[in-house]
Design a protein around this motif. Structure first.
Motif, mmCIF file in Angstrom:
data_model
loop_
_atom_site.group_PDB
_atom_site.id
_atom_site.type_symbol
_atom_site.label_atom_id
_atom_site.label_comp_id
_atom_site.label_asym_id
_atom_site.label_seq_id
_atom_site.Cartn_x
_atom_site.Cartn_y
_atom_site.Cartn_z
ATOM 1 N N LYS A 79 2.342 -7.098 -1.029
ATOM 2 C CA LYS A 79 1.017 -7.351 -0.467
ATOM 3 C C LYS A 79 0.521 -6.130 0.300
ATOM 4 C CE LYS A 79 -1.402 -10.784 2.376
ATOM 5 N NZ LYS A 79 -1.237 -12.044 3.165
ATOM 6 N N SER A 80 1.431 -5.534 1.082
ATOM 7 C CA SER A 80 1.074 -4.343 1.848
ATOM 8 C C SER A 80 0.706 -3.186 0.929
ATOM 9 C CB SER A 80 2.233 -3.947 2.759
ATOM 10 O OG SER A 80 1.970 -2.746 3.451
ATOM 11 N N MET A 81 1.417 -3.037 -0.181
ATOM 12 C CA MET A 81 1.142 -1.942 -1.106
ATOM 13 C C MET A 81 -0.209 -2.118 -1.785
ATOM 14 S SD MET A 81 4.928 -1.279 -2.767
ATOM 15 C CE MET A 81 4.353 0.072 -3.790
ATOM 16 N N ARG A 82 -0.580 -3.356 -2.098
ATOM 17 C CA ARG A 82 -1.878 -3.584 -2.733
ATOM 18 C C ARG A 82 -3.026 -3.182 -1.807
ATOM 19 N NH1 ARG A 82 0.735 -8.335 -4.786
ATOM 20 N NH2 ARG A 82 -0.130 -9.584 -3.067
ATOM 21 N N ARG A 83 -2.827 -3.332 -0.510
ATOM 22 C CA ARG A 83 -3.875 -3.023 0.461
ATOM 23 C C ARG A 83 -3.738 -1.633 1.072
ATOM 24 N NH1 ARG A 83 -3.865 -8.690 3.963
ATOM 25 N NH2 ARG A 83 -4.521 -10.091 2.271
ATOM 26 N N SER A 84 -2.683 -0.937 0.708
ATOM 27 C CA SER A 84 -2.382 0.326 1.358
ATOM 28 C C SER A 84 -3.440 1.387 1.077
ATOM 29 C CB SER A 84 -1.014 0.857 0.900
ATOM 30 O OG SER A 84 -0.765 2.130 1.457
ATOM 31 N N PRO A 85 -3.880 2.109 2.111
ATOM 32 C CA PRO A 85 -4.831 3.206 1.919
ATOM 33 C C PRO A 85 -4.142 4.535 1.635
ATOM 34 C CG PRO A 85 -4.487 2.886 4.256
ATOM 35 C CD PRO A 85 -3.609 1.863 3.553
ATOM 36 N N TRP A 139 0.225 10.169 2.248
ATOM 37 C CA TRP A 139 -0.872 10.723 3.040
ATOM 38 C C TRP A 139 -1.829 9.615 3.465
ATOM 39 C CZ3 TRP A 139 -0.288 16.012 3.552
ATOM 40 C CH2 TRP A 139 0.515 16.659 2.597
ATOM 41 N N ASP A 140 -2.328 9.683 4.695
ATOM 42 C CA ASP A 140 -3.324 8.710 5.133
ATOM 43 C C ASP A 140 -4.711 9.172 4.690
ATOM 44 O OD1 ASP A 140 -4.263 10.634 6.907
ATOM 45 O OD2 ASP A 140 -3.572 9.622 8.710
ATOM 46 N N PRO A 141 -5.740 8.346 4.850
ATOM 47 C CA PRO A 141 -7.080 8.716 4.373
ATOM 48 C C PRO A 141 -7.629 9.996 4.993
ATOM 49 C CG PRO A 141 -6.966 6.364 4.774
ATOM 50 C CD PRO A 141 -5.694 6.941 5.313
ATOM 51 N N GLU A 142 -7.106 10.400 6.154
ATOM 52 C CA GLU A 142 -7.551 11.642 6.794
ATOM 53 C C GLU A 142 -6.761 12.860 6.302
ATOM 54 O OE1 GLU A 142 -7.135 8.719 8.777
ATOM 55 O OE2 GLU A 142 -9.285 8.525 8.300
ATOM 56 N N GLY A 143 -5.853 12.652 5.348
ATOM 57 C CA GLY A 143 -5.086 13.759 4.800
ATOM 58 C C GLY A 143 -3.892 14.161 5.624
ATOM 59 N N ARG A 144 -3.433 13.279 6.495
ATOM 60 C CA ARG A 144 -2.255 13.577 7.315
ATOM 61 C C ARG A 144 -0.999 13.045 6.634
ATOM 62 N NH1 ARG A 144 -5.097 11.180 12.673
ATOM 63 N NH2 ARG A 144 -5.265 9.483 11.145
ATOM 64 N N LEU A 145 0.070 13.838 6.701
ATOM 65 C CA LEU A 145 1.364 13.423 6.142
ATOM 66 C C LEU A 145 1.976 12.380 7.074
ATOM 67 C CD1 LEU A 145 3.546 13.922 3.939
ATOM 68 C CD2 LEU A 145 4.534 15.632 5.477
ATOM 69 N N VAL A 146 2.132 11.150 6.582
ATOM 70 C CA VAL A 146 2.593 10.059 7.448
ATOM 71 C C VAL A 146 3.904 9.437 6.984
ATOM 72 C CG1 VAL A 146 0.283 9.498 8.272
ATOM 73 C CG2 VAL A 146 1.143 8.402 6.189
ATOM 74 N N GLY A 147 4.470 9.953 5.926
ATOM 75 C CA GLY A 147 5.747 9.427 5.452
ATOM 76 C C GLY A 147 6.189 10.144 4.201
ATOM 77 N N GLY A 148 7.445 9.918 3.819
ATOM 78 C CA GLY A 148 7.933 10.527 2.601
ATOM 79 C C GLY A 148 9.440 10.546 2.518
ATOM 80 N N LEU A 149 9.943 11.161 1.484
ATOM 81 C CA LEU A 149 11.386 11.271 1.269
ATOM 82 C C LEU A 149 11.661 12.497 0.424
ATOM 83 C CD1 LEU A 149 12.171 10.314 -1.905
ATOM 84 C CD2 LEU A 149 11.386 8.136 -0.980
ATOM 85 N N TYR A 150 12.947 12.900 0.386
ATOM 86 C CA TYR A 150 13.331 14.016 -0.475
ATOM 87 C C TYR A 150 14.738 13.762 -1.017
ATOM 88 C CZ TYR A 150 16.636 16.094 2.837
ATOM 89 O OH TYR A 150 17.719 16.317 3.650
ATOM 90 N N GLY A 151 15.058 14.482 -2.079
ATOM 91 C CA GLY A 151 16.373 14.361 -2.678
ATOM 92 C C GLY A 151 16.596 15.444 -3.711
ATOM 93 N N VAL A 152 17.720 15.361 -4.391
ATOM 94 C CA VAL A 152 18.140 16.353 -5.375
ATOM 95 C C VAL A 152 18.201 15.691 -6.749
ATOM 96 C CG1 VAL A 152 20.017 17.895 -6.072
ATOM 97 C CG2 VAL A 152 19.446 17.632 -3.645
ATOM 98 N N ALA A 153 17.675 16.362 -7.754
ATOM 99 C CA ALA A 153 17.658 15.828 -9.118
ATOM 100 C C ALA A 153 18.514 16.679 -10.028
ATOM 101 C CB ALA A 153 16.222 15.770 -9.646
ATOM 102 N N LEU A 154 19.493 16.043 -10.695
ATOM 103 C CA LEU A 154 20.348 16.707 -11.666
ATOM 104 C C LEU A 154 20.555 15.771 -12.848
ATOM 105 C CD1 LEU A 154 23.151 18.151 -9.343
ATOM 106 C CD2 LEU A 154 21.278 19.430 -10.383
ATOM 107 N N GLY A 155 20.350 16.270 -14.054
ATOM 108 C CA GLY A 155 20.491 15.408 -15.209
ATOM 109 C C GLY A 155 19.586 14.197 -15.071
ATOM 110 N N LYS A 172 8.503 3.053 3.017
ATOM 111 C CA LYS A 172 8.805 2.024 2.022
ATOM 112 C C LYS A 172 7.928 2.192 0.784
ATOM 113 C CE LYS A 172 10.277 -1.476 5.389
ATOM 114 N NZ LYS A 172 9.999 -2.841 5.921
ATOM 115 N N VAL A 173 6.647 2.440 1.001
ATOM 116 C CA VAL A 173 5.731 2.641 -0.119
ATOM 117 C C VAL A 173 6.143 3.874 -0.918
ATOM 118 C CG1 VAL A 173 3.348 3.175 -0.752
ATOM 119 C CG2 VAL A 173 3.812 1.465 1.012
ATOM 120 N N ALA A 174 6.507 4.956 -0.209
ATOM 121 C CA ALA A 174 6.943 6.172 -0.886
ATOM 122 C C ALA A 174 8.224 5.927 -1.671
ATOM 123 C CB ALA A 174 7.149 7.285 0.138
ATOM 124 N N PHE A 175 9.144 5.151 -1.118
ATOM 125 C CA PHE A 175 10.412 4.873 -1.788
ATOM 126 C C PHE A 175 10.180 4.091 -3.078
ATOM 127 C CE2 PHE A 175 14.214 2.247 -2.473
ATOM 128 C CZ PHE A 175 15.208 3.220 -2.448
#
Length: 243
Positions: A79-85, A139-155, A172-175
């Motif tokens: 529900k939160s993702m459907r409404r997420s800006p 990113w929020d509607p004002e273009g600010r970085l408000v969340g995220g994740l990182y990792g390593v990709a192999l194969g 959570k949305v980013a994940f």
């Protein structure tokens, strides 16, 4: 305990099946050069240590993993993702995501610190420069970085490292966005390292280290997907990528 030589130009690790510590520590020392990190991830090993301490290399048993088809998204989050800006991107601000993940999570002595030391940040920035590490940004509607994740990709494996949030549900949305995109691209194994209730709610489950290593071998043997990244980045020669 197995000691690594930082001056060894041919980094090797012992078989993680025979980790000397019950917590899963495989080795101590070495360096965070691209060649060593690449070898570590290929063997199911990752670095995790506090600043001003020796580098510790881990391969815990059991191992927390998430297969894309296992992804569970609860009703409230759907529900939160459907409404997420929020706007989601890949590889648009890797350095910003690292800094976000390095931010203290609280004000108590237990939560005020961070394991992402400047040395670790520089190491993952080198992996990113070689096309081996990736980020997801929220990113929020004002273009600010408000969340995220990182990792390593192999194969066909993606090794999740850390995530952060500055507004409700951003990480959570980013994940969810990342796992869905990885699954669609052909990735088969998401390494979540060690158990947490937060990741378990998305369908991550613990498996024996032996099973994880066997499945990792299969994921590394297959062709590498293009991935959800904006464009494939040319990978520089690993042999020249020492710090």
């Amino acid at each position: 305990m197995y000691l690594l030589d930082a001056n060894d130009p041919f980094p090797t690790f012992p078989d993680p099946q025979y980790a000397a510590s019950p917590e899963g520590i495989v080795a101590i020392g070495g360096d965070l050069g691209v060649a060593r990190l690449l070898q570590a991830y290929r063997q199911g090993i990752f670095p995790w240590y506090n600043e001003y301490e020796p580098i510790l290399w881990w391969s815990p048993d059991p191992r927390l993993v998430l297969y894309p088809e296992w992804l569970h998204v609860g009703r409230s989050l759907r529900k939160s993702m459907r409404r997420s800006p929020l706007t989601l991107t890949f590889d648009q601000d890797f350095a910003g995501v690292l800094q976000g993940c390095a931010e203290p999570r609280g004000t108590t002595p237990e939560t005020a610190g961070t394991w992402l030391s400047p040395e670790m940040i520089a190491a993952y920035e080198r992996l990113y420069a070689h096309g081996l590490a990736h980020s997801t940004e929220a990113w929020d509607p004002e273009g600010r970085l408000v969340g995220g994740l990182y990792g390593v990709a192999l194969g066909r494996a993606f090794f999740g490292e850390s995530m952060f949030t500055r507004v409700s549900d951003a990480s959570k949305v980013a994940f969810v966005h990342t796992i869905r995109a990885l699954g669609e691209a052909g990735y088969r194994l998401i390494d979540c390292q060690v158990y947490s209730d937060h990741l378990a709610q998305f369908g991550a489950r613990e498996v024996a280290r032996s099973r994880f290593l066997a499945e990792l071998d299969r994921a590394l043997a297959g062709p590498e997907p293009a991935g959800p990244w904006p464009e494939p980045r040319r990978k520089a020669p690993i042999s020249s990528a020492r710090p």
